[in-house]
Design an enzyme around this catalytic site. Structure first.
Site, short mmCIF file in Angstrom:
data_model
loop_
_atom_site.label_atom_id
_atom_site.label_comp_id
_atom_site.label_asym_id
_atom_site.label_seq_id
_atom_site.Cartn_x
_atom_site.Cartn_y
_atom_site.Cartn_z
N GLN A 139 35.58 21.45 37.24
CA GLN A 139 34.51 22.24 37.85
C GLN A 139 33.56 21.36 38.66
O GLN A 139 33.12 21.73 39.75
CB GLN A 139 33.72 22.98 36.76
CG GLN A 139 32.66 23.91 37.29
CD GLN A 139 33.27 25.06 38.10
OE1 GLN A 139 34.35 25.54 37.76
NE2 GLN A 139 32.60 25.47 39.15
N ALA A 160 30.47 27.67 40.33
CA ALA A 160 29.46 27.41 39.29
C ALA A 160 29.27 25.92 39.09
O ALA A 160 30.20 25.13 39.25
CB ALA A 160 29.90 28.05 37.98
N SER A 165 30.16 27.49 33.87
CA SER A 165 31.28 28.34 34.24
C SER A 165 31.90 29.01 33.02
O SER A 165 32.18 28.36 32.01
CB SER A 165 32.35 27.52 34.96
OG SER A 165 33.51 28.29 35.17
N ASP A 174 41.39 35.18 35.69
CA ASP A 174 41.47 35.77 37.01
C ASP A 174 42.90 36.30 37.14
O ASP A 174 43.86 35.61 36.78
CB ASP A 174 41.21 34.75 38.11
CG ASP A 174 39.80 34.21 38.06
OD1 ASP A 174 38.90 34.93 37.59
OD2 ASP A 174 39.60 33.07 38.49
N GLU A 223 33.60 40.52 41.97
CA GLU A 223 34.91 39.89 41.77
C GLU A 223 35.77 40.79 40.90
O GLU A 223 35.81 40.63 39.67
CB GLU A 223 34.75 38.50 41.13
CG GLU A 223 34.04 37.51 42.02
CD GLU A 223 34.05 36.10 41.45
OE1 GLU A 223 34.65 35.90 40.35
OE2 GLU A 223 33.49 35.20 42.08
N TRP A 225 38.72 40.77 40.28
CA TRP A 225 39.84 40.05 39.66
C TRP A 225 39.41 39.22 38.44
O TRP A 225 40.25 38.69 37.73
CB TRP A 225 40.49 39.11 40.68
CG TRP A 225 39.52 38.11 41.24
CD1 TRP A 225 39.17 36.91 40.69
CD2 TRP A 225 38.77 38.21 42.45
NE1 TRP A 225 38.25 36.25 41.47
CE2 TRP A 225 37.99 37.03 42.56
CE3 TRP A 225 38.69 39.18 43.45
CZ2 TRP A 225 37.13 36.81 43.63
CZ3 TRP A 225 37.84 38.94 44.51
CH2 TRP A 225 37.08 37.78 44.60
#
Length: 321
Positions: A139, A160, A165, A174, A223, A225
């Site tokens: 990340q 993020a 995150s 996702d 989002e 997904w």
């Protein structure tokens, strides 16, 4: 994915990536900013403990004056966002591989996902898992890469900060279509997989984490997904409470006040100047990232009337600084 007031050219990563998919994104060269979906930006989202079950009576009870949302990242009901980072920030969960994907999740989330996929197949829906656990280091690298490419302000809308995150918990997924139809775009919601997930995910303990129009609360744009495992009891309780977001459910939802004062502001992304304060308003022109605009003082929700080089229209105040 297209922002409510952003140009279609901005392409957003799959909810900040994940596992092999996220690593590929971190290492691959960038050519264009990620697309941000229209709200009604990002887009970065088994366990050894039992999830907290919230009774209908508890949901109906008035919120405490100082809500204290769950913070244990080993539990499915944990709240993680920009205001409530992981504790510790470099938390590493116990993980299990999701067969056939190369992606890892906390064991209960992986088990629940397996059941979800099996149920979808019975309905003729073939779900592709594109993202799961992402480490602090991955990340960090992703955010640094976007910062170099697009600047700090824009990067923080599509990725993020490490330690904030949901993907780092191993509880976020996702998903997409194997055909890649509407991948990372708002139109994913209307695809076969997107539609099935919206209807059925809560039955298996997953909730849509970043709903349409809730970016000011969640910190991320729509989002369709990105789903978060919270456990079946909590998922059902969230549905019964008709909570718009997990932040609303825990009583910590807050939105920044719209910019309304007259004066000059700068755009933090390529923004569409619209004829009316809505997504349906026609686009007068696109104002490039870093441009100076003038606020007339008129507002409509989070939309503000704005002038730029002789043209007057409406922009989202969330992307003016």
């Amino acid at each position: 994915m297209e922002f409510d007031d952003m140009t279609p050219g901005h392409k957003r990563p799959a909810a900040c990536g994940a596992a092999a998919f996220a690593l590929a994104m971190v290492l691959a060269p960038l050519s264009a900013p990620p697309a941000l979906a229209a709200p009604a930006p990002a887009a970065a989202h088994g366990e050894a403990h039992l999830q907290l079950a919230v009774s209908p009576a508890a949901v109906a009870a008035p919120l405490a004056k100082k809500p204290n949302p769950p913070r244990d990242p080993a539990k499915a009901n944990v709240l993680v966002n920009k205001r409530y980072p992981l504790v510790p920030k470099k938390y590493v969960p116990r993980l299990a591989s999701v067969p056939g994907t190369g992606i890892r999740l906390q064991p209960p989330a992986a088990k629940a996902y397996k059941k979800l996929v099996a149920a979808a197949r019975k309905d003729g829906v073939n779900i592709k898992l594109t993202s799961g656990y992402r480490s602090y280091a991955v990340q960090k690298g992703l955010l640094e890469k976007y910062t170099r490419a697009y600047g700090s302000a824009y990067a923080k809308r599509i990725a993020a900060a490490p330690g904030t995150s949901e993907h780092q918990t191993g509880l976020a997924i996702d998903v997409g279509n194997h055909s890649r139809a509407c991948a990372l775009q708002a139109c994913f919601a209307s695809t076969k997989v997107g539609s099935w997930m919206a209807r059925n995910a809560p039955k298996y303990g997953f909730i849509l984490r970043y709903p349409k129009g809730m970016e000011a609360v969640t910190g991320y744009n729509y989002e369709p997904w990105h789903f978060r495992y919270v456990g079946t009891a909590t998922a059902k309780s969230v549905s019964r409470a008709k909570a718009k977001t997990l932040e609303h459910y825990y009583g910590v939802a807050s939105s920044p006040k719209a910019t309304t004062a007259k004066g000059t502001k700068k755009t933090t992304a390529n923004l569409n100047l619209r004829r009316s304060p809505s997504l349906g308003g026609g686009i007068i022109k696109t104002v490039s990232w870093g441009s100076t605009v003038w606020l007339t003082g008129k507002k409509s929700g989070t939309w503000v009337q704005t002038s730029h080089q002789g043209s007057t229209g409406w922009m989202s105040s969330q992307y003016l600084r």
